[in-house]
Scaffold this active site. Structure first.
Site, PDB file in Angstrom:
ATOM      1  CG  ASP A  94     104.819  34.532  13.229  1.00  0.00           C
ATOM      2  OD1 ASP A  94     105.519  35.122  12.386  1.00  0.00           O
ATOM      3  OD2 ASP A  94     104.761  33.290  13.312  1.00  0.00           O
ATOM      4  CG  ASP A 112     109.594  29.604  10.998  1.00  0.00           C
ATOM      5  OD1 ASP A 112     109.773  30.547  11.793  1.00  0.00           O
ATOM      6  OD2 ASP A 112     108.502  29.357  10.466  1.00  0.00           O
TER       7      ASP A 112
END
Length: 359
Positions: free
Chosen positions: A106, A168
Site C-alpha cells: 500500500d 478506497d
C-alpha cells in the site's frame, strides 16, 4: 480474531466456494513511537496483538487455506505502523519465512520519500518489491495498492498480479447511488488491460457487517439494499475482479452468504478465459456489461441506475451476437428459454439482471 476468521471461512462454506485467503490488513507491526520497531538485526517485529505469526499462519494453512498480509513501500503504513522502506529484501524474506501467500503493498507514506511523481517514481517501489518476491522460494500474490496512479492498469502486470484502479471504496461517499457504483464504473473502463495473471482490482466487498471507514463506530450492517448487493457482486464478477470480502467473519448472516456464495456468479468471475467485461452501454439510467466466457457463451449484466423499477433491454446487435440464444438467470439458477434478437427484463431499483447467453 484471525484464527476465528479462518475457521469461519471453512464453517460458513465460503471456502467451498473458492474463498481461500485470510488476510491481515494494516496495524500488525510496531506503531510509530513504540520502540524498538525492529530487532537488532533489522528484522520486522509484529506488535503484541500478533505474538505468534508463524503459528497463526500454520493454523490457517492447516485448514487448507492461505494467509495474506500487508505493508507499505514507505517508512510507515497508512495507520502509522512500521513499513518496508529501506528493508524491502529483508521484509520480503521475513514475510515468506512466516509462510504468507499474499502481500498487499500500500503506497501510504511512500509519497514522502518517492522523490518525484513521474511514472518512474510511481513504478519504482513496486518494481523493487516484485524483484524481491521473485527471488523467494515461495509463491506470493503481489497486490499493488496505489490507487490507479500513473495509469497502473497499463503496467501493473509487469510487477504484480492485481492492482487497485481507484481510491478506497469505503471512503467513496454515496450520491444518488452507493459508492461502489462509481468505483465499479471507473474500474470497468480498463477492461482491455485485464487478463490471466493480472487483474484490475476495484477494492473490497463491503457487505454484511462492515467497519466504518470514517472511524465513527465499531461497525454496522451494510446500508446497501439486497438489490444493490446483487448488483455489487454482479459488477465485480463481470469485471473479473478479485473477490475479497471485508465484512466481519464472526457476523456472517444467511443473506450475505447467499450473495457471496452463488456458484454461477463466481464462475463468471473466475472464468478461465480471463476476460473482463466490456461496457456495452452507459448513461444516466443504464449500465450494461458483457463478458465473453471460455465455453463461448456471454455473461451480460443489465444494471438499473434509476431510483425506480424499469424494463431494460439489450439487443443482440449491441452484443455482436446473432441467431437464437438460450438465456439463463444466474442469480435464480433458472433457464429462461431461447430468445431471438434481444433480452428484456424487469429490473428493480438499483438492481441487476445477470444472465448467461449460450447457443
Amino acid at each position: 480474531h484471525m484464527r476465528k476468521a479462518a475457521a469461519a471461512m471453512v464453517e460458513s462454506g465460503l471456502a467451498d466456494h473458492g474463498y481461500q485467503y485470510v488476510n491481515i490488513d494494516d496495524c500488525w507491526t510496531k506503531k510509530q513511537g513504540d520502540e524498538p520497531l525492529r530487532d537488532p538485526a533489522g528484522e520486522l517485529l509484529p506488535n503484541n496483538k500478533f505474538p505468534d505469526l508463524k503459528g497463526m499462519v500454520d493454523y490457517i494453512h492447516s485448514l487448507g487455506l492461505r494467509a495474506g498480509t500487508y505493508t507499505s513501500p514507505g517508512p510507515w503504513t497508512c495507520a502509522g505502523y512500521t513499513a518496508a522502506y529501506g528493508h524491502e529484501a529483508q521484509d520480503a524474506r521475513r514475510i515468506a519465512s512466516w509462510g504468507f501467500d499474499f502481500l498487499k503493498y500500500d503506497w501510504c507514506s511512500y509519497g514522502g520519500v518517492a522523490g518525484g511523481a513521474s511514472l518512474g517514481h510511481l513504478q519504482k517501489p513496486y518494481r523493487l518489491m516484485a524483484e524481491e518476491l521473485r527471488k523467494l522460494d515461495r509463491d506470493i500474490v503481489h497486490n499493488l495498492c496505489q490507487y490507479g496512479m500513473g495509469d497502473v492498469w497499463n503496467w501493473g502486470a509487469e510487477t504484480g498480479h492485481c492492482w487497485r484502479t481507484t481510491g478506497d471504496l469505503g471512503l467513496e461517499r454515496a450520491t444518488t447511488l452507493p459508492g461502489f457504483y462509481q468505483i465499479g464504473m471507473s474500474n470497468a473502463r480498463h477492461w482491455q488491460q485485464a487478463g490471466p495473471g493480472g487483474w484490475n482490482d476495484p477494492d473490497y466487498l463491503l457487505i454484511g457487517w462492515v467497519g466504518d471507514a470514517f472511524g465513527q463506530s465499531e461497525g454496522r450492517p451494510t446500508p446497501l439494499t439486497p438489490n444493490e448487493q446483487y448488483s455489487y457482486l454482479s459488477m465485480w464478477a463481470l469485471m473479473a475482479a478479485p473477490l475479497i470480502f471485508s465484512g466481519d467473519m464472526a457476523k456472517l448472516d444467511p443473506f450475505t452468504l447467499n450473495v457471496l456464495c452463488n456458484p454461477e456468479v463466481i464462475d463468471v468471475d473466475q472464468d478461465s478465459l480471463g476476460k473482463q467485461a466490456r461496457i456495452v452501454r452507459q448513461n444516466r439510467m443504464d449500465f450494461v456489461l458483457a463478458k465473453p466466457l471460455a465455453d463461448g457463451s456471454l455473461a451480460v449484466g443489465l444494471f438499473n441506475l434509476a431510483p425506480f423499477p424499469r424494463r431494460m433491454e439489450v439487443k443482440w446487435d449491441d452484443l455482436g451476437l446473432s441467431g437464437s440464444r438460450h438465456v439463463r438467470d444466474l442469480w435464480r439458477h433458472q433457464d429462461l428459454g431461447a430468445h431471438e434478437a434481444s433480452w428484456q427484463a424487469e429490473v428493480p431499483r438499483h438492481g441487476v439482471s445477470l444472465v448467461r447467453l449460450a447457443r
